[in-house]
Design a protein around this motif. Sequence first.
Motif, short mmCIF file in Angstrom:
data_model
loop_
_atom_site.label_atom_id
_atom_site.label_comp_id
_atom_site.label_asym_id
_atom_site.label_seq_id
_atom_site.Cartn_x
_atom_site.Cartn_y
_atom_site.Cartn_z
N THR A 190 -8.65 -1.93 46.09
CA THR A 190 -10.03 -1.80 45.60
C THR A 190 -10.40 -0.34 45.43
O THR A 190 -11.02 0.06 44.44
CB THR A 190 -10.99 -2.52 46.57
N SER A 206 -4.05 0.45 54.12
CA SER A 206 -2.93 0.63 53.18
C SER A 206 -1.60 0.57 53.92
O SER A 206 -1.42 1.22 54.94
CB SER A 206 -3.06 1.99 52.47
N ARG A 207 -0.66 -0.20 53.35
CA ARG A 207 0.71 -0.21 53.87
C ARG A 207 1.54 0.87 53.16
O ARG A 207 2.33 1.55 53.76
CB ARG A 207 1.33 -1.61 53.64
N SER A 208 1.26 1.04 51.86
CA SER A 208 2.10 1.95 51.05
C SER A 208 1.70 3.42 51.21
O SER A 208 2.49 4.31 50.95
CB SER A 208 2.00 1.58 49.57
N VAL A 259 -19.24 -10.06 45.68
CA VAL A 259 -20.01 -10.69 44.61
C VAL A 259 -19.05 -11.56 43.80
O VAL A 259 -17.88 -11.19 43.63
CB VAL A 259 -20.71 -9.62 43.72
N GLU A 290 -11.44 0.68 41.79
CA GLU A 290 -12.86 0.96 41.57
C GLU A 290 -13.17 2.46 41.69
O GLU A 290 -14.34 2.85 41.62
CB GLU A 290 -13.73 0.17 42.58
N ALA A 339 -14.00 -13.12 41.22
CA ALA A 339 -14.44 -11.95 41.99
C ALA A 339 -14.29 -10.66 41.20
O ALA A 339 -14.46 -9.57 41.74
CB ALA A 339 -13.66 -11.86 43.30
N GLY A 350 -11.74 -6.74 34.93
CA GLY A 350 -11.00 -6.56 36.18
C GLY A 350 -11.71 -5.64 37.16
O GLY A 350 -11.11 -5.15 38.11
N GLY A 401 -10.81 -5.69 48.96
CA GLY A 401 -10.90 -6.79 48.02
C GLY A 401 -10.29 -8.07 48.55
O GLY A 401 -10.08 -8.24 49.77
N SER A 455 -7.33 -9.42 48.69
CA SER A 455 -6.12 -9.45 49.56
C SER A 455 -6.48 -9.07 50.99
O SER A 455 -6.06 -9.74 51.94
CB SER A 455 -5.04 -8.48 49.07
N LEU A 456 -7.25 -8.00 51.13
CA LEU A 456 -7.66 -7.60 52.48
C LEU A 456 -8.52 -8.68 53.12
O LEU A 456 -8.35 -9.01 54.29
CB LEU A 456 -8.41 -6.26 52.44
N1 NAP Z 1 -16.17 -9.18 43.80
C1 NAP Z 1 -16.19 -8.23 44.69
O1 NAP Z 1 -17.16 -8.07 45.41
C2 NAP Z 1 -14.99 -7.32 44.83
C3 NAP Z 1 -14.89 -6.48 45.94
C4 NAP Z 1 -13.78 -5.65 46.04
C5 NAP Z 1 -12.78 -5.69 45.07
N2 NAP Z 1 -12.92 -6.50 44.02
C6 NAP Z 1 -11.88 -6.53 42.97
O2 NAP Z 1 -10.66 -6.96 43.52
C7 NAP Z 1 -9.58 -6.36 42.82
C8 NAP Z 1 -8.59 -5.79 43.82
O3 NAP Z 1 -8.02 -6.86 44.51
P1 NAP Z 1 -6.93 -6.66 45.64
O4 NAP Z 1 -6.69 -7.97 46.29
O5 NAP Z 1 -5.79 -5.87 45.11
O6 NAP Z 1 -7.76 -5.71 46.62
P2 NAP Z 1 -7.50 -5.06 48.03
O7 NAP Z 1 -7.38 -6.08 49.08
O8 NAP Z 1 -8.59 -4.07 48.13
O9 NAP Z 1 -6.17 -4.24 47.85
C9 NAP Z 1 -4.90 -4.68 48.16
C10 NAP Z 1 -4.17 -3.50 48.74
O10 NAP Z 1 -4.88 -3.05 49.92
C11 NAP Z 1 -3.97 -2.83 50.97
N3 NAP Z 1 -4.06 -3.95 51.90
C12 NAP Z 1 -4.84 -5.04 51.82
N4 NAP Z 1 -4.66 -5.82 52.89
C13 NAP Z 1 -3.74 -5.23 53.65
C14 NAP Z 1 -3.10 -5.54 54.89
N5 NAP Z 1 -3.40 -6.65 55.54
N6 NAP Z 1 -2.19 -4.68 55.37
C15 NAP Z 1 -1.88 -3.55 54.70
N7 NAP Z 1 -2.43 -3.19 53.54
C16 NAP Z 1 -3.35 -4.02 53.02
C17 NAP Z 1 -2.61 -2.77 50.29
O11 NAP Z 1 -2.54 -1.45 49.82
P3 NAP Z 1 -1.18 -0.65 49.56
O12 NAP Z 1 -0.69 -1.21 48.25
O13 NAP Z 1 -1.63 0.78 49.47
O14 NAP Z 1 -0.27 -0.92 50.69
C18 NAP Z 1 -2.75 -3.78 49.17
O15 NAP Z 1 -1.83 -3.59 48.13
C19 NAP Z 1 -10.16 -5.28 41.93
O16 NAP Z 1 -10.12 -5.76 40.60
C20 NAP Z 1 -11.59 -5.14 42.42
O17 NAP Z 1 -12.45 -4.84 41.36
C21 NAP Z 1 -13.99 -7.34 43.87
#
Ligand code: NAP
Length: 254
Positions: A75, A110-112, A33, A79, A40, A45, A181, A183-184
Amino acid sequence: MRALWPQAHHGLDPWALYRPDDPDAPLLRLNMVAGVDGAATDRHGHTAELGGPGDWEVFRTLRAQADVVLVGAGTARREGYGPARLRRDLAARRRDDLGRARRPAIVLVSRSLALDPASPIFAEADPPTAVLTCAGASAQRRARLEPVATVLTAGGDHVDLVDGLARIRQVMGPMITCEGGPSLNASLLRAGVVDELCVTLAPQLVGVPSAPRLAGGLDEPAALSLRQVAIDDTGELYLRYRLAHREGAGDAHG
Ligand SMILES: NC(=O)c1ccc[n+]([C@@H]2O[C@H](COP(=O)([O-])OP(=O)(O)OC[C@H]3O[C@@H](n4cnc5c(N)ncnc54)[C@H](OP(=O)(O)O)[C@@H]3O)[C@@H](O)[C@H]2O)c1
């Protein structure tokens, strides 16, 4: 909810709107969304103030249609993710219709491995939550998670998403809904494995310049092909795109 395009249709059930044409075909959907300014996250946040009841309905529908709900660890932490609970009617009758198991499995990427094994997403999950990580992840954290989660390993120092998704599908089924989210999402788009993007466009400008976008950091633009547009009385728009380079692959013929 009513469909606007390609055909106008009143009183539409989201299940019918999003039902995959071929439930057995591999399909990866991103569901997000965003505000009209592309944010996003809401001003806190999170996502709670972005989506309305219609978005929640779509969120639950896309969850209920999937074998697997894929979520970035960021995420899940932000969340406060718990296990996938489904509305009773979606869970029983309609999952049967697609040949799905009773509930989708959640897979955290998750990598960490900085994940709390005592949190409800592990302790209360049925089926068990899985974690997709890589060989370079901390052995100590892995050992703490293994009693409560299925830990899948793909890749050496980084998670190999292509290999990881193949492993997930082998064990859990073909249809994956990714709930972010950003990044993923970007990693999945860069890996070329996303078939569909389902975006709820919320009728607001969040106005926070630092708010993340749907996909944070692509190497190059990703062309999208619009597949359907729906709306509800709150003015939320429900947009469904096909990744242009995936046209013709899997479930592409709706
Ligand atoms: N608008 C929407 O629909 C929506 C949907 C979801 C989230 N969000 C928002 O987005 C924000 C979070 O953003 P974000 O970019 O941090 O979210 P994210 O992609 O869910 O989280 C990033 C974390 O996920 C893991 N990750 C992601 N991609 C990876 C990969 N290719 N390889 C290994 N690990 C990977 C890593 O975790 P580790 O650090 O554990 O290694 C990384 O630090 C929040 O504020 C949430 O509310 C919005």
